[in-house]
Design an enzyme around this catalytic site. Structure first.
Site, PDB file in Angstrom:
ATOM      1  N   ASP A 168     -11.140  -4.959  11.824  1.00 21.41           N
ATOM      2  CA  ASP A 168     -11.276  -6.384  12.108  1.00 21.41           C
ATOM      3  C   ASP A 168     -12.494  -6.672  12.983  1.00 21.41           C
ATOM      4  OD1 ASP A 168     -10.172  -5.013  14.189  1.00 21.41           O
ATOM      5  OD2 ASP A 168      -8.361  -6.226  14.350  1.00 21.41           O
TER       6      ASP A 168
ATOM      7  N   ASP B  88       0.814  -1.212   0.000  1.00 23.58           N
ATOM      8  CA  ASP B  88       0.000   0.000   0.000  1.00 23.58           C
ATOM      9  C   ASP B  88       0.845   1.258   0.000  1.00 23.58           C
ATOM     10  OD1 ASP B  88      -2.745   0.319  -0.277  1.00 23.58           O
ATOM     11  OD2 ASP B  88      -2.972   1.084   1.758  1.00 23.58           O
TER      12      ASP B  88
END
EC number: 2.4.1.12
Length: 1080
Positions: free
Chosen positions: A780, A392
Site C-alpha cells: 500500500d 486467494d
C-alpha cells in the site's frame, strides 16, 4: 481594437465598455441584467452590468458588494480606491485603466485600457445626461433615440431588406432592455452590418440557427439555468413553458462539490510557533550536551547523545509534514443535483469494489458475508456498482458462503433501501444497542425488521454449518453439488475461477429490482510462479474488472471492513467527479475505524493519532498515504499514467515602460523564458512517460521500427506493458470506462480467465509501474508513493459518520505481529530501488510529502537507539554513573524548556486534531512497546532477507471473533517478540530496587543524584506498563516461559557487564591523599 472572440459575434459599445458575446449555442438576443442577476448598484441604484464574458460584473472579489462599473471606475480614480463594505482595496479588472498602486498586483495585462480615462468620463457624462447603461433596468425619461447599443434579433425572421441587428418588440409589462417611455415601441434606426460580410455568415434567421436556439433553450431548462424572463402578454410563460419565479440564478448543482476547511488560525499558529521554539530549544540542548561531556562515564554520555540526535531527526521527519493540516467538507446534495436529474438515468460514474480474502479459518466467512452485504446495499445506482471478491485461498467454503450471501442479499438489500437503515451490515445492525423505533414512522417497519432478523439468524446458521463442515477436509477433496471435484482442492496448484453470482439477467431482489453485480474470483496458481501475495491478487482483480465492467473508479476493502456509511461512495465521488479539481486526484483515502476494541484501547489499536493528526497534515500537502483499505482509486492512475498538467495563467508583464528603465522586468522576462523552457522540457518528459510502457524496456532495432506500421508498434508497446489481452488493452484506452457493446459475454469470460492466469504478468510492467507495486509486504505504501511521484494528489475524506469499520487484533501477540508486518514492509522498501531517499526526484513529489514517506520507511531503524536508550537507566542505577553531568541553572532551564515544548506540541496537536489525551498517551506507550519488539525484529528480518536472501512468511492477522467481554484481550500467545520488552522491564525494575536500596544504605546525600536516574527508569517502566498488563493476562500471573527467558537473558547481560564493564577506567583505582602518614 483587437479582441479574441473565439469565432463568436461581439455586439455592444466600445466607448461605454458594453459588449455582448454570442455563442453559437446562445439565443441571439440581449438579456436584461435584472433577468440575469437582479443586483442593483448600492451607490447609484443603477443595474450592475454584464462583463465581456457574459458574467455579472463583480467589483470586489472579497465580499462581492454590488457596485456598477461606472461607480467602480470613479471610486478607483477619484475616491479612496476601496470597497465601501469590506474596506479592501479594489483590484484592477480587465477593461479598466490603471491607477496608482496597480503595479504591485498580479493579473492579466489589458493594454487596450491602460490609460483609457476618456472613455470613463464620456460614460459618466452620458449617464448624467440621461442615457441608460446597458441593461440596467427600466428608467423613465430616457429617449430611445439616445441609445447607442445595438440590438439583436429576438427570434424573428429577417427579411431581405432588413439587417440582422434589429429592435425587438417591447412589452408593456416588466423590464425590457430599452423600454419606451410611453410604453409603446418607438421605431429605432437599425445599425448596419459590415457590408463586406454576407448576412448568411451570421446564421441569423436560418433554420439551423433556430434549431440551435431551441436546443440551447431546452438544455438550459434541464440544467436549471433558466431565470425568470421578462413578462410578456402571455404572463409567466416562456416559449410555452411555465417558469418557477423562485428559481435561483446560480443553482447549487453548479457549485463545487467539496471545499477545504483550514484549521483555525487560533489553533494552528500557536502550534507552528511552538514547533519553531522547540527547534531552537533543541539547538541549545545539543549545544549543552555536546560541550559538557561526563568524564567518568564517557561511554554512557556518547551513547546517549547519539541516541538523542537520532530521536531529534526522527521527530523532524514526523513533525514537519504536519505543518499544513486541513479538513474537508463534501456536498452530497450538489452531487445529486449535478449528476442525478429526475426522470433521467444517473450520470454518476461506475465503481468496481474489491474485497480480498485468503484463509476462511482466520477470516471468518460470516464477516466476509457482512462486508459483501454492506456493499450490495450501498446507496448508489445499482447498475453502477460491481463487487469482486478475491479468494486467494481457493477455498470452497468462501465460494459457498458467497452463494448463500447472494441469496440472502435478495431480501436484505430492498429492506435496507426501503427503510434507509445504517449500517447495512446485518451483524452490526442487529447488534446495535439502540432504540430501533426512533425516527422510524413506517407502520410495517417493526414487522419487517423482526422478519428480517429471523431470516438473518437462519442465514447465520447456514454459514456456521458450512464452517463446521469445512473443519475436516475429506481425503478425496471437496466436490461440488453435481459431483465435480472442486478445482481449488490444491491451494498451490489450481486453475483460475470466476463465477458471476449476481448481476445476470433475471436475478432480481424480492421486489423485482435489479441488484449490483457480484463476482467470485480466484486467480490461477501453479508451482514455480511468483504470485506476490495480496498485491498480485489485487492486480488480478484490476484486470478482471476491466474486462467485465471497466468502471473508471475502484474501491478496495479488506474482508473485515464493512461499509458503515451507505453514502461513502458518494462522499468519494464529490472529490473524484469535481470538474475543477477532480482530474488530479488519484485516490480518496478514508480513515480506518474499528469495532470490538476495549474502551481503554490498551495497545492503541484505533491508531487515532495517525488517522486524525498525521493524515490531516498530509492532506494539506499532496495528500495522505494509502493505508491498504477503504480507498477509492482512479483506474487511470493505477495504470501508471502521469497526472494531468494544470495550465497556469500568463504571468504579469510590464510592457508599458521602456526597456531602458525596466531592467527588473527584463530579468523577470528572462526568468519567465527559462521557466517556459523548463516547463516545455518537463512536458516532453511527461509525454514520454505517458507512453504505454517504460521506454527503457523496449529493445527494438532501428530497421524494425522503420519497416513496421506505427499502429503495430504502438500495439506492441501496449502489450509489453499490460500483457497479451486485446480486450484488456482496449479497456485501458477508455478514460471514462465502459466495455464495448459488440463483444459477447462468452468472449469476455474467456478474456477474464486469461488475465488471471499465473503467467500473464511475465515480461510486463505489472507490479513495477502498473497496478499494486511488488517487492514488499506493505504494497500500500509503495503503490501510493509511486502515484504521488507521477504528480497525482490524494484526498483524505472524514465523513461525520465513519465510512468504513473493521475489526482489529486486540490480543497483544496478534497486535505485535501486525506491527511487525508493517515494519518489515518499510524495511523492504528502504533496501529497494523505490526508497524515498533516492527515488522519484524530478517528478511530481513535493518535498514535505517526501519527508513523510522517508519517515514511513526509516522508523524501524529507530528501534536500535530506542532499545539502547531504554537500557541506559538500568545501567546508570547499577553503576552509579549518569549520562548528564551535575545540573547547573542553565542546564535546568534548557531541560525544563524542552519538556514544556514537548508537552505543548502534544497538547496543541490534540486540540486541532480532535484527539483525546488518553488516545495520545496510548500511542506514545505503544510507540515504545512496538519499537523495542516488533520494529527491532523487523529490522533483523529485513537485513536477513537482503543479505542472505531469506524470505519471510506472510502471516494473516486473525479477524473478528467473539468480542463478548473482550475475551481475546487476555489470551496469551507465546512469540519471540515478547522477549526484548520483557527483559527491559525486568532489568529496569531490578535497577530501581537496587538504586533505592543503595541510597538507603549510603545515607541522605545519595538521594539527590539518584532522583534523575529514577525518573529516567520510571519513564521506561511507565511506557511499558500496557505490555506488562498484557503479559499478566486476566489472572494477572506472568507466564512461566516469559519468566524463564527473561531471567536467563537478564542474568547473561549482568554477567557480561560485570566481566566487561566498559564504563570503568582501566588504569586502576584512583588514589587520593587522605592526610594520614602510614609510615609512622
Amino acid at each position: 481594437m483587437v479582441m479574441n472572440t473565439g469565432g463568436r459575434l461581439v455586439a455592444g459599445s466600445h466607448n461605454r465598455n458594453e459588449f455582448v458575446l454570442i455563442n453559437a449555442d446562445e439565443i441571439g438576443r440581449i438579456k436584461p441584467v435584472q433577468e440575469l442577476s437582479g443586483q442593483i448598484c448600492q451607490i447609484c441604484k443603477d443595474g450592475v452590468e454584464v462583463t465581456v464574458d457574459g458574467e455579472l460584473f463583480v467589483a470586489c472579489n472579497e465580499c462581492a458588494f454590488p457596485v456598477c462599473r461606472i461607480c467602480y471606475e470613479y471610486e478607483r480614480r477619484e475616491g479612496n480606491q476601496a470597497c465601501p463594505q469590506c474596506k479592501i482595496r479594489y483590484k484592477r479588472v480587465k477593461g479598466s485603466p490603471r491607477v496608482e498602486g496597480d503595479e504591485e498586483e498580479d493579473g492579466i495585462d489589458d493594454l487596450e485600457h491602460e490609460f483609457d480615462y476618456g472613455n470613463i468620463e464620456a460614460s459618466i457624462l452620458t449617464t448624467s445626461a440621461g442615457a441608460v447603461p446597458f441593461a440596467c433596468g427600466n428608467h423613465s425619461g430616457t429617449s430611445s433615440q439616445d441609445l447607442e447599443i445595438p440590438l439583436l434579433t429576438y427570434g424573428e425572421e429577417i427579411s431581405s431588406d432588413q439587417n440582422a441587428i434589429i429592435v425587438p418588440p417591447f412589452s408593456s409589462q416588466g423590464y425590457g432592455a430599452h423600454p419606451s417611455p410611453s410604453g409603446t415601441s418607438a421605431p429605432l434606426q437599425p445599425r448596419p452590418m459590415i457590408p463586406e460580410k454576407d448576412v448568411a455568415l451570421y446564421g441569423y434567421g436560418s433554420v439551423a440557427w433556430k434549431d440551435r436556439m431551441e436546443d440551447w433553450k431546452s438544455r438550459q431548462i434541464e440544467k436549471f439555468q433558466v431565470v425568470k424572463h421578462q413578462e410578456d402578454n402571455d404572463g409567466g410563460y416562456f416559449d410555452g413553458i411555465e417558469l418557477d419565479p423562485d428559481l435561483p440564478v446560480m443553482d447549487e448543482g453548479r457549485q463545487p462539490l467539496s471545499r477545504k476547511l483550514p484549521i483555525a488560525s487560533s489553533k494552528i499558529n500557536p502550534y507552528r510557533l511552538i514547533i519553531l521554539l522547540r527547534l531552537v530549544v533543541l539547538g541549545f540542548f545539543f549545544h549543552y550536551r555536546v560541550l559538557n561531556p561526563v568524564s567518568d562515564a564517557y561511554g554512557l554520555w556518547m551513547t546517549s547523545v547519539i541516541c538523542e540526535i537520532w530521536f531529534a531527526v526522527s521527530w523532524i521527519l514526523d513533525q514537519f509534514p504536519k505543518w499544513y493540516p486541513i479538513e474537508r467538507e463534501t456536498y452530497l446534495d450538489r452531487l445529486s443535483m449535478r449528476y442525478e436529474k429526475e426522470g433521467k438515468p444517473s450520470e454518476l460514474d461506475a465503481i468496481d469494489i474489491f474485497v480480498s480474502t485468503v484463509d476462511p479459518m482466520k477470516e471468518p466467512p460470516l464477516i466476509t458475508a457482512n462486508t459483501v452485504l454492506s456493499i450490495l446495499a450501498v446507496d448508489y445506482p445499482v447498475e453502477k456498482v460491481a463487487c469482486y471478491v478475491s479468494d486467494d485461498g481457493a477455498a470452497m467454503l468462501t465460494f459457498e458462503t458467497l452463494s448463500e450471501t447472494s441469496e440472502f442479499a435478495q431480501k436484505w438489500v430492498p429492506f435496507c433501501k426501503k427503510f434507509s437503515i445504517e449500517p447495512r451490515a446485518p451483524e452490526w445492525y442487529f447488534s446495535q444497542k439502540m432504540d430501533y423505533l426512533r425516527n422510524k414512522v413506517h407502520p410495517a417497519f417493526v414487522r419487517e425488521r423482526r422478519a428480517m432478523k429471523r431470516e438473518y439468524e437462519e442465514f447465520k446458521v447456514r454459514i456456521n454449518h458450512l464452517v463446521s463442515i469445512a473443519q475436516k477436509v475429506p481425503e478425496e477433496g471437496w466436490t461440488t453439488q453435481d459431483g465435480t471435484p472442486w478445482p481449488g482442492n490444491n491451494v498451490r496448484d489450481h486453475p483460475g475461477m470466476i463465477q458471476v453470482l449476481l448481476g445476470q439477467d433475471g436475478i432480481c431482489d424480492v421486489e423485482g429490482n435489479e441488484l449490483p453485480r457480484l463476482v467470485y474470483v480466484s486467480r490461477e496458481k501453479r508451482p514455480g510462479f511468483e504470485h506476490h501475495k495480496k498485491a498480485g491478487a489485487m492486480n488480478s482483480l484490476v484486470r478482471v474488472s476491466a474486462v467485465l465492467s471497466n468502471a473508471p473508479y475502484l474501491l478496495n476493502v479488506d474482508c473485515d471492513h464493512y461499509i458503515n456509511n451507505s453514502k461513502a461512495l458518494r462522499e468519494a465521488m464529490c472529490f473524484m467527479m469535481d470538474p475543477t479539481s477532480g482530474k488530479k486526484v488519484c485516490y480518496v483515502q478514508f480513515p480506518q475505524r474499528f469495532d470490538g476494541i476495549d474502551s481503554n484501547d490498551r495497545y492503541s489499536n484505533r491508531n487515532v493519532v495517525f488517522f486524525d493528526i498525521n493524515m490531516k497534515g498530509l492532506d494539506g500537502l499532496q495528500g495522505p498515504i494509502y493505508v491498504g483499505t477503504g480507498c477509492v482509486f482512479r483506474r487511470q492512475a493505477l495504470y501508471g499514467y502521469d497526472a494531468p498538467i494544470k495550465k497556469k495563467p500568463p504571468s504579469k508583464t510590464c510592457n508599458c515602460w521602456p526597456k531602458w528603465c525596466c531592467l527588473c522586468c527584463r530579468s523577470r522576462k528572462n526568468e519567465g523564458a527559462k521557466l517556459k523552457k523548463d516547463t516545455r522540457k518537463k512536458l516532453k518528459q511527461r509525454e514520454a512517460s505517458k507512453q504505454i510502457h517504460a521506454l527503457e524496456t523496449i529493445k527494438e532495432s532501428t530497421e524494425e521500427t522503420k519497416t513496421e506500421n506505427p499502429s503495430n508498434v504502438f500495439q506492441e508497446k501496449l502489450e509489453k506493458k499490460f500483457g497479451q489481452s486485446p480486450v484488456f488493452i482496449a479497456s485501458t484506452l477508455l478514460e471514462n470506462g465502459g466495455i464495448p457493446k459488440e463483444v459477447s459475454c462468452t468472449l469476455l469470460l474467456k478474456e477474464a480467465i486469461h488475465v488471471i492466469s499465473c503467467g500473464y504478468e511475465d515480461k510486463t510492467e505489472w507490479g513495477k509501474e502498473v497496478g499494486w507495486i511488488y517487492g514488499t509486504v506493505t504494497e500500500d505504501i509503495l503503490t501510493g508513493f509511486k502515484m504521488h511521484c507521477h504528480g497525482w494528489r490524494s484526498v483524505y475524506c472524514i465523513p461525520k459518520r465513519p465510512a468504513f469499520k473493521g475489526s482489529a487484533p486486540i490480543n497483544l501477540s496478534d497486535r505485535l505481529h501486525q506491527v511487525l508486518r508493517w515494519a518489515l514492509g518499510s524495511v523492504e522498501i528502504f533496501f529497494s530501488k523505490h526508497c524515498p531517499l533516492w527515488y522519484g526526484y524530478g517528478g511530481g513529489l513535493k518535498w514535505l510529502e517526501r519527508l513523510s514517506y522517508i519517515n514511513s520507511v526509516v522508523y524501524p531503524w529507530t528501534s536500535i537507539p530506542l532499545i539502547v536508550y531504554c537500557t541506559l537507566p538500568a545501567i546508570c542505577l547499577l553503576t552509579g554513573k549518569f549520562i548528564v553531568p551535575e545540573i547547573t541553572n542553565y542546564a535546568s532551564i534548557i531541560f525544563i524548556a524542552l519538556f514544556v515544548s514537548i508537552a505543548a506540541t502534544g497538547i496543541l496537536e490534540m486540540q486541532w486534531g480532535g484527539v483525546g489525551i488518553e488516545d495520545w498517551w496510548r500511542n506514545e506507550q505503544f510507540w515504545v512497546i512496538g519499537g523495542v519488539s516488533a520494529h527491532l525484529c523487523a529490522l533483523f528480518q529485513g537485513l536477513l532477507k537482503v543479505l542472505a536472501g531469506m524470505n519471510t512468511n506472510f502471516t494473516v492477522t486473525s479477524k473478528g471473533g467473539d468480542d463478548g467481554g473482550f475475551s481475546e484481550l487476555y489470551i496469551f500467545k507465546w512469540t519471540s517478540l515478547l522477549i526484548p520488552p520483557t527483559t527491559l522491564l525486568i532489568i529496569n525494575i531490578v535497577a530501581v530496587v537496587a538504586g533505592i536500596a543503595d541510597a538507603i544504605n549510603n545515607g541522605y546525600d545519595s538521594w539527590g543524584p539518584l532522583f534523575g536516574k529514577l525518573l529516567f527508569a520510571l519513564w521506561v517502566i511507565v511506557h511499558l506498563y500496557p505490555f506488562l498488563k498484557g503479559l499478566l493476562g486476566k489472572k494477572e500471573r506472568l507466564p512461566t516461559v516469559i519468566v524463564i527467558w527473561s531471567i536467563l537473558l537478564a542474568s547473561l547481560i549482568t554477567l557480561l557487564w560485570v566481566r566487561i564493564n566498559p564504563f570503568v577506567s582501566r588504569e586502576g583505582p584512583v588514589l587520593e591523599i587522605c592526610g594520614l602518614d602510614c609510615y609512622d
